[in-house]
Write an enzyme that holds these catalytic residues in place. Structure first.
Site, short mmCIF file in Angstrom:
data_model
loop_
_atom_site.label_atom_id
_atom_site.label_comp_id
_atom_site.label_asym_id
_atom_site.label_seq_id
_atom_site.Cartn_x
_atom_site.Cartn_y
_atom_site.Cartn_z
N CYS A 199 -16.62 106.04 37.90
CA CYS A 199 -16.73 105.33 36.61
C CYS A 199 -16.89 103.82 36.79
O CYS A 199 -17.19 103.11 35.82
CB CYS A 199 -15.51 105.63 35.75
SG CYS A 199 -15.14 107.38 35.69
N HIS B 28 -15.15 100.91 30.07
CA HIS B 28 -15.51 102.30 30.34
C HIS B 28 -14.90 103.17 29.24
O HIS B 28 -13.73 102.99 28.86
CB HIS B 28 -14.97 102.69 31.72
CG HIS B 28 -15.04 104.16 31.97
ND1 HIS B 28 -16.18 104.89 31.76
CD2 HIS B 28 -14.10 105.05 32.40
CE1 HIS B 28 -15.95 106.15 32.06
NE2 HIS B 28 -14.70 106.27 32.44
N ASN C 1 -16.99 110.74 27.83
CA ASN C 1 -16.87 109.93 29.04
C ASN C 1 -18.06 110.24 29.96
O ASN C 1 -18.19 111.36 30.44
CB ASN C 1 -15.54 110.28 29.71
CG ASN C 1 -15.32 109.58 31.03
OD1 ASN C 1 -16.24 109.01 31.61
ND2 ASN C 1 -14.11 109.63 31.53
O1 UT7 Z 1 -13.25 108.42 33.66
C1 UT7 Z 1 -12.17 108.79 34.44
C2 UT7 Z 1 -10.98 108.34 33.85
N1 UT7 Z 1 -10.29 109.44 33.20
C3 UT7 Z 1 -9.41 109.12 32.29
O2 UT7 Z 1 -9.25 107.98 31.98
C4 UT7 Z 1 -8.55 110.23 31.71
C5 UT7 Z 1 -7.17 109.67 31.43
N2 UT7 Z 1 -6.31 110.66 30.85
C6 UT7 Z 1 -6.40 111.02 29.54
O3 UT7 Z 1 -7.25 110.53 28.84
C7 UT7 Z 1 -5.41 111.98 28.99
O4 UT7 Z 1 -4.37 112.17 29.92
C8 UT7 Z 1 -6.02 113.36 28.62
C9 UT7 Z 1 -6.93 113.21 27.40
C10 UT7 Z 1 -6.80 113.91 29.79
C11 UT7 Z 1 -4.93 114.38 28.26
O5 UT7 Z 1 -4.15 113.87 27.19
P1 UT7 Z 1 -2.56 113.97 27.23
O6 UT7 Z 1 -2.06 113.41 25.98
O7 UT7 Z 1 -2.12 113.36 28.53
O8 UT7 Z 1 -2.34 115.54 27.21
P2 UT7 Z 1 -1.58 116.44 28.29
O9 UT7 Z 1 -2.39 116.59 29.53
O10 UT7 Z 1 -0.16 116.00 28.40
O11 UT7 Z 1 -1.58 117.85 27.54
C12 UT7 Z 1 -0.80 118.05 26.35
C13 UT7 Z 1 -0.99 119.46 25.88
C14 UT7 Z 1 -0.76 120.52 26.96
O12 UT7 Z 1 -0.11 121.62 26.33
P3 UT7 Z 1 1.48 121.81 26.48
O13 UT7 Z 1 1.73 121.93 27.94
O14 UT7 Z 1 2.10 120.59 25.89
O15 UT7 Z 1 1.73 123.07 25.71
C15 UT7 Z 1 -2.14 120.92 27.35
O16 UT7 Z 1 -2.20 122.26 27.82
O17 UT7 Z 1 -2.32 119.66 25.43
C16 UT7 Z 1 -2.87 120.83 26.03
N3 UT7 Z 1 -4.31 120.63 26.19
C17 UT7 Z 1 -5.21 120.98 25.26
N4 UT7 Z 1 -5.08 121.57 24.06
C18 UT7 Z 1 -6.19 121.79 23.35
C19 UT7 Z 1 -4.96 120.04 27.23
N5 UT7 Z 1 -6.28 120.01 26.97
C20 UT7 Z 1 -6.46 120.59 25.76
C21 UT7 Z 1 -7.59 120.85 24.97
N6 UT7 Z 1 -7.41 121.43 23.77
N7 UT7 Z 1 -8.84 120.50 25.35
#
Ligand code: UT7
Length: 313
Positions: free
Chosen positions: A100, A240, A270
């Protein structure tokens, strides 16, 4: 950008997700994914439009750098494919892998070549077809990314008034690289036992999130200090486009209002190395940039890497 628009609702037909989760956690509403397009075809199209916009002929270009992690071939490079497609017969051409941060790393390399007097006119491109390296069974990653390409022409200015790039700040933290990783193609060496690890991208989202919200404001502060500027001197911060919450956090940490952070992730997702040049193009086409405006561009992600620059438009 590719032709095909894929909405969050479309994705809910592929993985167990929904518009509410994707919109509220990331700010992404839709993204474009390739069908016919390739990394090289989108790069060449972006390059042609950038040359047209700059009023420069392909033969005048002496350097082409493509930031990409999703080139179509191991060799030739995407940059060489672009060179052939646009007829930039006098250019040196190569790709760089800085995920990125690829566009920002490319801009700094082009700048360094020019400062040394080696090359005078460069095309710097960020291009990705991330859809081909995603794990489409993993809802925590596949909903985040999109495909596309953006390009910019950089030229050595003879005009002292036109100051262009004012400062850079870059870095890498390879020790944390595996928090955002995707293995390359399977090893075809008959002596080597193939790994059973996943071949596609996997990410520890929260670790990348923590990295971004701490590193990006620090990097911006350092680049501003190098340029002798304050956040208030900056017209726009082109970050980004990974997650709206990351951008909101950077805005808060810098005490700069969100209206100075243009957004494209709602309709692009992204697109790794292509994020910043596509955003720059959108902002430019909307007539938001005026001569003398100071702009910060910042890329961050896989590697882990980051690259920030401040320029005068
Ligand atoms: O370009 C490279 C740079 N990349 C980034 O900058 C990514 C940085 N990270 C992020 O943007 C965030 O961490 C994410 C968007 C990837 C994830 O968001 P989060 O608020 O950290 O969610 P999480 O991983 O803690 O997941 C929360 C919940 C989980 O369920 P439980 O365990 O709480 O029941 C996941 O299983 O959300 C669930 N989940 C989803 N639910 C519906 C994860 N992905 C999805 C989805 N739809 N697509």
């Amino acid at each position: 950008m590719p032709q095909s628009v894929i909405t969050n609702d479309d994705l809910s037909q592929i993985v167990d997700t929904n518009d509410e989760w994707i919109s509220s956690r990331t700010g992404i509403k839709e993204r474009r994914l390739v069908k016919e397009e390739t990394t090289a075809s989108m790069s060449a199209e972006a390059a042609k439009r950038a040359l047209e916009n700059a009023g420069i002929q392909p033969e005048e270009i002496d350097l082409i750098i493509v930031g990409t992690i999703t080139g179509d071939y191991v060799t030739p490079s995407t940059a060489c494919e672009v060179q052939a497609a646009i007829g930039a017969v006098n250019a040196v051409a190569f790709d760089i892998n800085a995920a990125c941060s690829g566009f920002l790393y490319g801009v700094s390399m082009a700048y360094a070549y020019m400062k040394c007097g080696i090359y005078k006119k460069a095309l710097v491109i960020g291009a990705e077809t991330l859809s081909k390296i995603m794990d489409w069974n993993d809802r925590s990653t596949c909903v985040l990314f999109g495909d596309g390409a953006g390009a910019a022409v950089l030229a050595l200015s003879e005009d002292e008034e036109n100051s262009g790039i004012l400062a850079f700040e870059q870095g890498a933290d390879g020790a944390k690289g595996m928090v955002l990783a995707g293995r390359d193609r399977k090893n075809n060496n008959p002596l080597v036992k193939n790994s059973t690890e996943p071949e596609y991208v996997h990410m520890d989202g929260q670790e990348v999130y923590k990295f971004a919200v701490t590193t990006v404001p620090e990097s911006i502060n350092r680049v501003l200090e190098k340029a002798g500027l304050k956040p208030d001197d900056i017209q726009y911060f082109l970050l980004h486009q990974a997650n709206i919450r990351i951008i909101q956090s950077v805005s808060k940490r810098l005490h700069v209002p969100m209206d100075k952070f243009p957004i494209s992730l709602d309709h692009c997702g992204n697109i790794s190395a292509a994020s910043v040049p596509i955003l720059l193009d959108e902002v430019n086409k909307k007539g938001m940039l005026h001569k003398g405006d100071k702009i910060v561009m910042s890329g961050f992600g896989g590697g882990l890497t980051w690259g920030t620059c401040v320029l005068e438009w």
